[in-house]
Design a protein around this motif. Structure first.
Motif, PDB file in Angstrom:
ATOM      1  N   GLU A   1      -2.396   2.324  -3.346  1.00 51.02           N
ATOM      2  CA  GLU A   1      -3.147   3.201  -2.438  1.00 51.02           C
ATOM      3  C   GLU A   1      -4.588   2.746  -2.275  1.00 51.02           C
ATOM      4  OE1 GLU A   1      -3.523   4.808  -6.574  1.00 51.02           O
ATOM      5  OE2 GLU A   1      -1.849   4.201  -5.308  1.00 51.02           O
TER       6      GLU A   1
ATOM      7  N   VAL B   1       2.186   5.355   0.949  1.00 46.26           N
ATOM      8  CA  VAL B   1       1.325   4.171   1.041  1.00 46.26           C
ATOM      9  C   VAL B   1       1.755   3.302   2.225  1.00 46.26           C
ATOM     10  CG1 VAL B   1       0.639   2.045  -0.124  1.00 46.26           C
ATOM     11  CG2 VAL B   1       0.761   4.183  -1.403  1.00 46.26           C
TER      12      VAL B   1
ATOM     13  N   VAL C   1      -5.220   7.585   1.128  1.00 45.40           N
ATOM     14  CA  VAL C   1      -4.147   7.972   0.195  1.00 45.40           C
ATOM     15  C   VAL C   1      -4.806   8.445  -1.099  1.00 45.40           C
ATOM     16  CG1 VAL C   1      -2.087   7.235  -1.034  1.00 45.40           C
ATOM     17  CG2 VAL C   1      -2.605   6.274   1.221  1.00 45.40           C
TER      18      VAL C   1
END
Length: 372
Positions: free
Chosen positions: A84, A119, A173
């Motif tokens: 992420e 992701v 994220v």
């Protein structure tokens, strides 16, 4: 018990930990001063990757892109397996105008994501915006279709095509919850609790004796139980309580030879001897009843253990002793993160009624067992 105490501390640790602060930083309205305190308070140097990643997202939300990029890269160096971070680095580079760097970061996130659809979706979402900026419409549409297929709900909740602000046009994220939860025990609290319980149980014995010392003691008890029949041939008669020798009386039952002759066999003893034995049995029953009831008053389940119900007695003892333990150690093993003047009163309000109820149940059961 030390292992169980450590596991309980590990499973319940949260309040006041690094994990709680990172969770608030990721999902709450945390001020810049609180974020700075978290960065300075981090127990390790360098700080753990999730802490740096959360601080980077906070800086990005505040518009401090240079600081956000620095924190993201420090987080990636501390935790290279966090895909992420590549998405978030790509978003910052995109906002700074470094489209080549952003594209490389998004592609790296795709390679690192594995099966993480959030992701992958966020990386394709960023690529779609990047290709739109470079007028590569076919690539932008293809990347957007992939993003919708992978994490459409997440992107619709956090992203926008109409809002061009940095925190909505591109989707960051967050730190995965599992990595935040792992921070709850990073300060060594479970191990400290385990050591404390072990020290209280073992006293002055060296730590190296655990757990072998306890296992050896249990093995010795087991061996003693095996040879007890040979070491102690006498036993207490179940009827009158006098010592009954297996070798002398030659019996294998629960009663001594006198009781067998008086109560099991007819016409073996005189009536006067029979009356004397019956009086002895009544005295023994009164004494056993008195001792059992006294133990039930003083030691709750100890009466059941003596009366031949060890499992029930152990459970009742645990039910009575646990509230006493809670009240006796009301300060706790570790200092509370948020001290309160009502800790003792609250524990008394819960523990005392429960302890009294368990004691009353043990008392009632013991008196019912010894009822004439």
């Amino acid at each position: 018990m030390p292992w169980a105490a450590g596991e309980v501390a590990r499973l319940t640790a949260w309040t006041g930990s690094v994990a709680e602060r990172v969770h608030e930083l990721e999902h709450g309205a945390v001020s810049d001063a609180e974020a700075a305190r978290l960065e300075a308070w981090a127990p390790e140097s360098p700080a753990p990757g999730p802490v740096l990643a959360a601080l980077g997202r906070h800086a990005k939300r505040r518009g401090d892109l240079d600081r956000a990029l620095r924190l993201y890269r420090e987080a990636a160096a501390a935790d290279p397996r966090a895909p992420e971070l590549s998405v978030n680095v790509g978003n910052v580079l995109f906002l700074q105008g470094d489209l080549d760097g952003a594209k490389a970061a998004y592609l790296a996130a795709q390679d690192q994501a594995g099966g993480d659809l959030v992701v992958l979706g966020a990386a394709h979402y960023g690529l779609s915006k990047l290709y739109l900026r470079t007028s590569e419409m076919d690539k932008s549409a293809a990347a957007r279709d992939k993003a919708e297929h992978e994490a459409g709900e997440y992107l619709r909740r956090h992203g926008s095509d109409d809002d061009f602000t940095a925190n909505h046009y591109l989707v960051d994220v967050p730190v995965p919850p599992a990595r935040i939860a792992a921070l709850a025990t990073s300060d060594g609290t479970p191990e400290a609790v385990r050591r404390w319980v072990r020290a209280r149980l073992m006293g002055a014995l060296p730590a190296e004796a655990w757990p072998w010392g306890g296992a050896g003691f249990l093995a010795a008890l087991w061996a003693y139980a095996l040879v007890l029949r040979r070491l102690g041939p006498s036993r207490a008669c179940a009827r009158c309580g006098r010592p009954a020798c297996r070798r002398c009386d030659g019996g294998e039952g629960e009663e001594c030879g006198q009781c067998v002759n008086v109560f099991a066999r007819k016409g073996v003893v005189d009536a006067r001897d029979r009356l004397r034995k019956e009086a002895q049995v009544r005295r023994h029953e009164r004494l056993a009843r008195l001792v059992t009831r006294a133990l039930s008053v003083a030691g709750a389940g100890a009466a059941q253990v003596l009366a031949g119900a060890p499992v029930r007695g152990a459970l009742l003892l645990a039910a009575v002793l646990f509230p006493l333990f809670v009240v006796g150690l009301w300060r706790g093993i570790m200092p509370p993160p948020y001290p309160s003047p009502y800790v003792l009163a609250g524990k008394l309000a819960v523990a005392v009624p429960l302890g009294v109820l368990a004691w009353a149940l043990a008392l009632r059961d013991a008196f019912r067992r010894t009822r004439s």
